[in-house]
Design a protein around this motif. Structure first.
Motif, short mmCIF file in Angstrom:
data_model
loop_
_atom_site.label_atom_id
_atom_site.label_comp_id
_atom_site.label_asym_id
_atom_site.label_seq_id
_atom_site.Cartn_x
_atom_site.Cartn_y
_atom_site.Cartn_z
N PRO A 135 26.11 88.83 60.43
CA PRO A 135 27.16 89.62 59.79
C PRO A 135 28.41 89.72 60.67
O PRO A 135 28.34 89.47 61.87
N PRO A 136 29.51 90.07 60.04
CA PRO A 136 30.77 90.15 60.79
C PRO A 136 30.70 91.20 61.90
O PRO A 136 29.97 92.17 61.82
N THR A 137 31.50 90.96 62.92
CA THR A 137 31.59 91.89 64.05
C THR A 137 32.55 93.02 63.68
O THR A 137 33.59 92.77 63.06
N ALA A 138 32.21 94.23 64.07
CA ALA A 138 33.10 95.38 63.83
C ALA A 138 34.44 95.11 64.50
O ALA A 138 34.50 94.51 65.58
N GLU A 139 35.50 95.58 63.88
CA GLU A 139 36.86 95.35 64.39
C GLU A 139 37.03 95.86 65.82
O GLU A 139 37.63 95.19 66.66
N SER A 140 36.51 97.04 66.12
CA SER A 140 36.67 97.59 67.47
C SER A 140 35.92 96.74 68.49
O SER A 140 36.42 96.50 69.59
N THR A 141 34.75 96.25 68.14
CA THR A 141 34.00 95.37 69.04
C THR A 141 34.74 94.07 69.24
O THR A 141 34.84 93.56 70.36
N ALA A 142 35.26 93.50 68.16
CA ALA A 142 36.01 92.24 68.25
C ALA A 142 37.22 92.40 69.16
O ALA A 142 37.49 91.53 70.00
N GLN A 143 37.94 93.50 69.06
CA GLN A 143 39.10 93.74 69.92
C GLN A 143 38.67 93.86 71.38
O GLN A 143 39.35 93.33 72.28
N ASN A 144 37.54 94.50 71.63
CA ASN A 144 37.04 94.61 73.00
C ASN A 144 36.64 93.25 73.56
O ASN A 144 36.89 92.95 74.72
N VAL A 145 36.01 92.42 72.74
CA VAL A 145 35.64 91.07 73.17
C VAL A 145 36.89 90.27 73.51
O VAL A 145 36.95 89.59 74.54
N LEU A 146 37.91 90.34 72.66
CA LEU A 146 39.15 89.61 72.91
C LEU A 146 39.82 90.08 74.20
O LEU A 146 40.34 89.27 74.97
#
Length: 137
Positions: free
Chosen positions: A40-51
């Motif tokens: 499933p897609p990654t939560a937006e806040s998690t994606a921003q932290n990964v970036l």
């Protein structure tokens, strides 16, 4: 100029990417593509932290070690792992931030705060290191 090497694989509920970005923007683009491919897609806040983690780790490797030898991203249903390898055996260390904005000092503390776990290991017998940061998915 050397081009990035990329490979991506998805097996069951895990996915991985390996590349060699030459610039932080290439690393962010690769990470963004990797994250959007997850199901499933990654939560937006998690994606921003990964970036942010990818950007800071790659920037630090380029600035302090002279190169990135590998960027690896792995995801399963529990976590996302970012690994950046560079040719320097020197471990990162925090330093006082330069509030004038000229000398940095903000990246490593940010990495330490964003990652749920952070590990530094020798990358290979010839030298270098790998910094492995993980976040809950």
């Amino acid at each position: 100029m050397q081009s990035p090497i990329t490979s991506e694989s998805h097996t069951g509920s895990s996915a991985q990417y390996t590349g060699r970005p030459l610039r932080p923007d290439q690393a962010r683009d690769a990470a963004s593509e990797f994250l959007t491919s997850l199901d499933p897609p990654t939560a937006e806040s998690t994606a921003q932290n990964v970036l942010l983690l990818v950007s800071e780790l790659v920037t630090n490797a380029l600035r302090h070690a002279g190169a990135v030898t590998s960027l690896k991203l792995r995801a399963d249903h529990l976590r996302i792992q970012v690994t950046v390898e560079d040719p320097s055996p020197a471990h990162p260390r925090g330093r006082a931030p330069d509030w004038t904005g000229l000398a940095g000092g903000f990246g490593w503390p940010m990495i330490e705060r964003l990652a749920q776990s952070l590990t530094i290991v020798p990358a290979r017998p010839g030298g270098g290191k790998a910094i492995i940061a993980a976040l809950a998915r």
